[in-house]
Motif scaffolding. Structure first.
Motif, mmCIF file in Angstrom:
data_model
loop_
_atom_site.group_PDB
_atom_site.id
_atom_site.type_symbol
_atom_site.label_atom_id
_atom_site.label_comp_id
_atom_site.label_asym_id
_atom_site.label_seq_id
_atom_site.Cartn_x
_atom_site.Cartn_y
_atom_site.Cartn_z
ATOM 1 N N SER A 61 0.833 -1.202 0.000
ATOM 2 C CA SER A 61 0.000 0.000 0.000
ATOM 3 C C SER A 61 0.870 1.256 0.000
ATOM 4 O O SER A 61 1.930 1.299 0.631
ATOM 5 C CB SER A 61 -0.913 -0.001 1.233
ATOM 6 N N ILE A 62 0.419 2.265 -0.705
ATOM 7 C CA ILE A 62 1.161 3.529 -0.746
ATOM 8 C C ILE A 62 0.974 4.296 0.549
ATOM 9 O O ILE A 62 1.928 4.832 1.124
ATOM 10 C CB ILE A 62 0.703 4.383 -1.950
ATOM 11 N N THR A 63 -0.238 4.348 1.054
ATOM 12 C CA THR A 63 -0.527 5.148 2.254
ATOM 13 C C THR A 63 -0.230 4.404 3.544
ATOM 14 O O THR A 63 0.109 5.008 4.555
ATOM 15 C CB THR A 63 -1.993 5.580 2.257
ATOM 16 N N LYS A 64 -0.392 3.055 3.552
ATOM 17 C CA LYS A 64 -0.211 2.220 4.752
ATOM 18 C C LYS A 64 -1.095 2.705 5.899
ATOM 19 O O LYS A 64 -0.698 2.725 7.061
ATOM 20 C CB LYS A 64 1.255 2.192 5.188
ATOM 21 N N ALA A 65 -2.309 3.108 5.562
ATOM 22 C CA ALA A 65 -3.203 3.714 6.546
ATOM 23 C C ALA A 65 -4.159 2.687 7.138
ATOM 24 O O ALA A 65 -4.491 1.671 6.523
ATOM 25 C CB ALA A 65 -3.994 4.845 5.898
ATOM 26 N N ILE A 66 -4.596 2.981 8.357
ATOM 27 C CA ILE A 66 -5.666 2.233 9.011
ATOM 28 C C ILE A 66 -6.558 3.260 9.688
ATOM 29 O O ILE A 66 -6.077 4.233 10.270
ATOM 30 C CB ILE A 66 -5.104 1.211 10.030
ATOM 31 N N SER A 67 -7.859 3.077 9.584
ATOM 32 C CA SER A 67 -8.786 4.057 10.137
ATOM 33 C C SER A 67 -8.688 4.115 11.660
ATOM 34 O O SER A 67 -8.199 3.176 12.303
ATOM 35 C CB SER A 67 -10.222 3.725 9.725
ATOM 36 N N PHE A 68 -9.175 5.206 12.217
ATOM 37 C CA PHE A 68 -9.148 5.394 13.665
ATOM 38 C C PHE A 68 -9.865 4.242 14.369
ATOM 39 O O PHE A 68 -9.308 3.592 15.253
ATOM 40 C CB PHE A 68 -9.811 6.730 14.015
#
Length: 331
Positions: free
Chosen positions: A106-113
């Motif tokens: 993943s480019i962002t490597k994000a996980i929601s709050f």
């Protein structure tokens, strides 16, 4: 193990409105999981290794569960708890590993709050339950070896179910105490977590307030859970060893001790990595070491458990052979 404070705060507050208000005050809507931060070639290698271990863990632990449920020879308290331990292994790895694998590319490597809170809550709840299950399994071995004539009376079906439910309740209570102290802490940014999942230590570092009391609460919670459960396990094995040494024949001693070896191996793997990660008042800047210790705890040990319990256990091997012969014969 350390708690996921805000998710429990959400449960205790009675609904989504309070937690949404709390989140709006923090200003954080998502977190960034840095993972291992390696070159692309190394990341691909790690992805392949972790995927292989994850699939091996899923297949192996599911196989143990199915064998225990389907083979009457494995319908005993020891295998009942082994099957539940395998279920916890599947649940814990599935809580952490899929998101870690997705974030590799993943480019962002994000996980929601809320995703972060949910992941951490279930990771620590299930992980804490495992330590209670390990204590229960050591008690089961104590009764089997030290009180063999009363084993079926003491470890009856009702007792086993109550011990299992007690393990889940004890795990929830163990992470609830420090959660009450850490629930009000705000997140104002930054939102970068130096880990591959929402571990409590890296998440607490993102709080824009004094976290000394929260860290102390986490440390005390970890000490009570890990060292307390290890002490109870040690007491059981102290009586087991004393009883085994009193057995007159060498063959008898070896047979009695062999029934405990699988459990001792798993206990060593779990407690070694977990105590290193969590039972330290000042954790310092050793996050990279913690990441690999967590890999041992979260991926490697769950993968090894089916092999530990199957390769060292004659009844499990017999059951495996019967299943293999049955389905091969049908081809």
């Amino acid at each position: 193990r350390p708690p996921m404070n805000l998710y429990i705060y959400f449960i205790m507050s009675g609904g989504s409105v309070d937690i949404m208000d709390h989140r709006n005050k923090t200003g954080v809507t998502e977190f960034i999981l840095l993972g291992f931060q390696n070159e692309k070639g190394v990341e691909i290698l790690l992805f392949s290794a972790f995927l292989l271990m994850y699939m091996t863990s899923l297949i192996g632990n599911t196989m143990i569960i199915l064998l225990v449920c389907g083979d009457y020879r494995l319908h005993s308290p020891m295998y009942f708890f082994v099957a539940n331990l395998s279920f916890l292994e599947v649940a814990i790895t599935s809580t952490v590993v899929p998101k870690m694998l997705v974030n590799t590319f993943s480019i962002t490597k994000a996980i929601s709050f809320m995703g972060c809170l949910t992941q951490s809550f279930f990771y620590f709840l299930l992980g804490s339950t495992e330590f209670f299950i390990l204590v229960v399994m050591s008690f089961d071995r104590y009764v089997a070896i030290c009180n063999p004539l009363r084993y079926t009376t003491i470890m009856n079906k009702q007792t086993c179910v109550l011990l299992l439910l007690g393990s889940y309740l004890g795990a929830f209570l163990s992470i609830l105490a420090s959660s009450i102290l850490t629930a009000p802490l705000p997140f104002c940014g930054p939102n970068i977590i130096n880990h591959f999942f929402c571990d409590s230590g890296p998440v607490l570092k993102l709080v824009c307030a004094d976290i000394s009391l929260a860290e102390l609460a986490d440390f005390i919670s970890s000490v009570v859970l890990l060292l307390g459960s290890l002490f109870l396990t040690g007491v059981s094995y102290m009586y087991i060893i004393i009883t085994i040494l009193r057995i007159p024949s060498v063959q008898g001693r070896q047979k009695a001790f062999s029934t405990c070896m699988s459990h001792i191996t798993v206990v060593t793997l779990y407690y070694g990595s977990s105590i290193f990660i969590y039972v330290r008042p000042k954790k310092g800047d050793v996050m990279d070491v913690n990441k690999f210790a967590t890999v041992l705890n979260t991926i490697v040990t769950p993968m090894l458990n089916p092999f530990i319990y199957s390769l060292r256990n004659e009844k499990v091997k017999e059951s495996l052979r019967d299943v293999f012969n049955k389905y091969v014969g049908m081809l």
